[in-house]
Design a protein around this motif. Structure first.
Motif, PDB file in Angstrom:
ATOM      1  N   LYS A  37       0.817  -1.220   0.000  1.00  0.00           N
ATOM      2  CA  LYS A  37       0.000   0.000   0.000  1.00  0.00           C
ATOM      3  C   LYS A  37       0.850   1.269   0.000  1.00  0.00           C
ATOM      4  O   LYS A  37       0.384   2.326  -0.417  1.00  0.00           O
ATOM      5  N   ASP A  38       2.109   1.173   0.430  1.00  0.00           N
ATOM      6  CA  ASP A  38       2.987   2.331   0.492  1.00  0.00           C
ATOM      7  C   ASP A  38       3.573   2.713  -0.862  1.00  0.00           C
ATOM      8  O   ASP A  38       4.075   3.832  -1.015  1.00  0.00           O
ATOM      9  N   CYS A  39       3.534   1.804  -1.823  1.00  0.00           N
ATOM     10  CA  CYS A  39       4.151   2.130  -3.111  1.00  0.00           C
ATOM     11  C   CYS A  39       3.283   1.816  -4.325  1.00  0.00           C
ATOM     12  O   CYS A  39       3.664   2.112  -5.448  1.00  0.00           O
ATOM     13  N   MET A  40       2.100   1.239  -4.120  1.00  0.00           N
ATOM     14  CA  MET A  40       1.221   0.896  -5.251  1.00  0.00           C
ATOM     15  C   MET A  40       0.572   2.151  -5.837  1.00  0.00           C
ATOM     16  O   MET A  40       0.499   3.196  -5.205  1.00  0.00           O
ATOM     17  N   CYS A  41       0.100   2.005  -7.055  1.00  0.00           N
ATOM     18  CA  CYS A  41      -0.726   3.042  -7.676  1.00  0.00           C
ATOM     19  C   CYS A  41      -2.161   2.739  -7.268  1.00  0.00           C
ATOM     20  O   CYS A  41      -2.664   1.640  -7.499  1.00  0.00           O
ATOM     21  N   ASN A  42      -2.826   3.706  -6.632  1.00  0.00           N
ATOM     22  CA  ASN A  42      -4.195   3.430  -6.189  1.00  0.00           C
ATOM     23  C   ASN A  42      -5.252   4.063  -7.088  1.00  0.00           C
ATOM     24  O   ASN A  42      -6.425   4.008  -6.786  1.00  0.00           O
ATOM     25  N   GLN A  43      -4.818   4.618  -8.201  1.00  0.00           N
ATOM     26  CA  GLN A  43      -5.775   5.121  -9.194  1.00  0.00           C
ATOM     27  C   GLN A  43      -5.882   4.054 -10.282  1.00  0.00           C
ATOM     28  O   GLN A  43      -4.959   3.858 -11.064  1.00  0.00           O
ATOM     29  N   VAL A  44      -7.019   3.345 -10.293  1.00  0.00           N
ATOM     30  CA  VAL A  44      -7.183   2.203 -11.186  1.00  0.00           C
ATOM     31  C   VAL A  44      -8.394   2.418 -12.081  1.00  0.00           C
ATOM     32  O   VAL A  44      -9.471   2.769 -11.609  1.00  0.00           O
ATOM     33  N   TRP A  45      -8.203   2.179 -13.373  1.00  0.00           N
ATOM     34  CA  TRP A  45      -9.303   2.215 -14.326  1.00  0.00           C
ATOM     35  C   TRP A  45      -9.652   0.776 -14.655  1.00  0.00           C
ATOM     36  O   TRP A  45      -8.845   0.051 -15.217  1.00  0.00           O
ATOM     37  N   ALA A  46     -10.846   0.359 -14.294  1.00  0.00           N
ATOM     38  CA  ALA A  46     -11.290  -1.017 -14.541  1.00  0.00           C
ATOM     39  C   ALA A  46     -12.399  -0.999 -15.587  1.00  0.00           C
ATOM     40  O   ALA A  46     -12.979   0.045 -15.889  1.00  0.00           O
ATOM     41  N   ALA A  47     -12.685  -2.179 -16.127  1.00  0.00           N
ATOM     42  CA  ALA A  47     -13.738  -2.312 -17.135  1.00  0.00           C
ATOM     43  C   ALA A  47     -14.476  -3.629 -16.906  1.00  0.00           C
ATOM     44  O   ALA A  47     -14.047  -4.468 -16.109  1.00  0.00           O
ATOM     45  N   LYS A  48     -15.563  -3.784 -17.609  1.00  0.00           N
ATOM     46  CA  LYS A  48     -16.393  -4.992 -17.535  1.00  0.00           C
ATOM     47  C   LYS A  48     -15.976  -5.976 -18.636  1.00  0.00           C
ATOM     48  O   LYS A  48     -15.439  -5.559 -19.667  1.00  0.00           O
ATOM     49  N   PRO A  49     -16.254  -7.259 -18.460  1.00  0.00           N
ATOM     50  CA  PRO A  49     -15.863  -8.265 -19.463  1.00  0.00           C
ATOM     51  C   PRO A  49     -16.457  -8.030 -20.851  1.00  0.00           C
ATOM     52  O   PRO A  49     -15.861  -8.417 -21.855  1.00  0.00           O
TER      53      PRO A  49
ATOM     54  N   ILE B 234     -10.677  -4.675  -6.319  1.00  0.00           N
ATOM     55  CA  ILE B 234      -9.402  -4.103  -6.753  1.00  0.00           C
ATOM     56  C   ILE B 234      -9.224  -2.736  -6.092  1.00  0.00           C
ATOM     57  O   ILE B 234     -10.136  -1.912  -6.118  1.00  0.00           O
ATOM     58  N   VAL B 235      -8.082  -2.529  -5.458  1.00  0.00           N
ATOM     59  CA  VAL B 235      -7.807  -1.253  -4.781  1.00  0.00           C
ATOM     60  C   VAL B 235      -6.538  -0.589  -5.296  1.00  0.00           C
ATOM     61  O   VAL B 235      -6.231   0.542  -4.920  1.00  0.00           O
ATOM     62  N   GLY B 236      -5.822  -1.283  -6.169  1.00  0.00           N
ATOM     63  CA  GLY B 236      -4.597  -0.703  -6.709  1.00  0.00           C
ATOM     64  C   GLY B 236      -3.898  -1.661  -7.645  1.00  0.00           C
ATOM     65  O   GLY B 236      -4.353  -2.768  -7.892  1.00  0.00           O
ATOM     66  N   ILE B 237      -2.766  -1.177  -8.166  1.00  0.00           N
ATOM     67  CA  ILE B 237      -1.904  -1.985  -9.032  1.00  0.00           C
ATOM     68  C   ILE B 237      -0.472  -1.705  -8.590  1.00  0.00           C
ATOM     69  O   ILE B 237      -0.116  -0.544  -8.345  1.00  0.00           O
ATOM     70  N   LEU B 238       0.319  -2.736  -8.503  1.00  0.00           N
ATOM     71  CA  LEU B 238       1.745  -2.587  -8.230  1.00  0.00           C
ATOM     72  C   LEU B 238       2.477  -2.941  -9.517  1.00  0.00           C
ATOM     73  O   LEU B 238       2.259  -4.021 -10.074  1.00  0.00           O
ATOM     74  N   THR B 239       3.322  -2.037  -9.997  1.00  0.00           N
ATOM     75  CA  THR B 239       4.025  -2.241 -11.264  1.00  0.00           C
ATOM     76  C   THR B 239       5.535  -2.219 -11.045  1.00  0.00           C
ATOM     77  O   THR B 239       6.015  -1.746 -10.011  1.00  0.00           O
ATOM     78  N   ILE B 240       6.268  -2.681 -12.063  1.00  0.00           N
ATOM     79  CA  ILE B 240       7.720  -2.597 -11.956  1.00  0.00           C
ATOM     80  C   ILE B 240       8.166  -1.142 -11.913  1.00  0.00           C
ATOM     81  O   ILE B 240       9.181  -0.827 -11.315  1.00  0.00           O
ATOM     82  N   GLY B 241       7.371  -0.255 -12.497  1.00  0.00           N
ATOM     83  CA  GLY B 241       7.668   1.174 -12.403  1.00  0.00           C
ATOM     84  C   GLY B 241       7.574   1.676 -10.971  1.00  0.00           C
ATOM     85  O   GLY B 241       8.397   2.487 -10.525  1.00  0.00           O
ATOM     86  N   ASP B 242       6.572   1.184 -10.239  1.00  0.00           N
ATOM     87  CA  ASP B 242       6.437   1.549  -8.825  1.00  0.00           C
ATOM     88  C   ASP B 242       7.645   1.044  -8.035  1.00  0.00           C
ATOM     89  O   ASP B 242       8.194   1.754  -7.190  1.00  0.00           O
ATOM     90  N   LEU B 243       8.065  -0.187  -8.326  1.00  0.00           N
ATOM     91  CA  LEU B 243       9.228  -0.745  -7.635  1.00  0.00           C
ATOM     92  C   LEU B 243      10.475   0.085  -7.922  1.00  0.00           C
ATOM     93  O   LEU B 243      11.250   0.392  -7.012  1.00  0.00           O
ATOM     94  N   ALA B 244      10.655   0.460  -9.187  1.00  0.00           N
ATOM     95  CA  ALA B 244      11.823   1.268  -9.557  1.00  0.00           C
ATOM     96  C   ALA B 244      11.788   2.632  -8.872  1.00  0.00           C
ATOM     97  O   ALA B 244      12.816   3.146  -8.431  1.00  0.00           O
ATOM     98  N   HIS B 245      10.604   3.208  -8.765  1.00  0.00           N
ATOM     99  CA  HIS B 245      10.456   4.517  -8.120  1.00  0.00           C
ATOM    100  C   HIS B 245      10.869   4.459  -6.643  1.00  0.00           C
ATOM    101  O   HIS B 245      11.450   5.396  -6.113  1.00  0.00           O
ATOM    102  N   TRP B 246      10.558   3.368  -5.992  1.00  0.00           N
ATOM    103  CA  TRP B 246      10.828   3.219  -4.562  1.00  0.00           C
ATOM    104  C   TRP B 246      12.086   2.385  -4.299  1.00  0.00           C
ATOM    105  O   TRP B 246      12.294   1.904  -3.189  1.00  0.00           O
TER     106      TRP B 246
END
Length: 148
Positions: free
Chosen positions: A4-16, A109-121
């Protein structure tokens, strides 16, 4: 460090039932590379990436304006929780060779953790740890999962 300290919490989701084309436009508009797919209860049922669109959509001659994303999305999704240690999430990303991992709490879904987030932190997580994770994720044996 927790996810939760490094994830992106702005998520755009869609329906199937959303079309591949509309998912691609959502990605382009919001400058994102993946979209979680959620059912009517907002529970995660799949994930589609820009690579899925190219390989399973365009590459398999799907009509992107009429084909629902459910036909190309990945459904066996590796997830983590906001309270999970980043190291554990990195291990999941490495083992599954995924660049993004949905963060789920109470099946929502409350967020996404990406390799970009890991690199940032990386200074807080550890540069070598992040480098190892990225290396493991990018390691390839030449196979494409979930082809046509």
């Amino acid at each position: 460090m927790k996810v939760k300290d490094c994830m992106c919490n702005q998520v755009w989701a869609a329906k199937p039932e959303t079309t591949i084309y509309d998912i691609a436009k959502l990605m382009e508009t919001n400058k994102i590379g993946c979209v979680p797919i959620c059912d009517n209860n907002n529970s995660l049922v799949g994930l589609v990436t820009d690579r899925d669109i190219v390989l399973r959509g365009v590459g398999c001659d799907k009509n992107t304006r009429t084909t629902p994303v459910s036909e190309i999305m990945s459904t066996n999704i590796c997830t983590c929780t906001p309270e999970e240690d980043v190291y554990d999430a990195e291990c999941k990303m490495s083992q599954n060779q995924v660049r993004r991992i949905p963060v789920v709490e109470n099946n929502q879904i409350v967020g996404i953790l990406t390799i970009g987030d890991l690199a940032h932190w990386d200074k807080k997580i550890g540069k070598q740890e992040v480098c190892n994770t990225i290396s493991n994720i990018c390691e390839s044996n030449g196979q494409v999962k979930n082809g046509c």
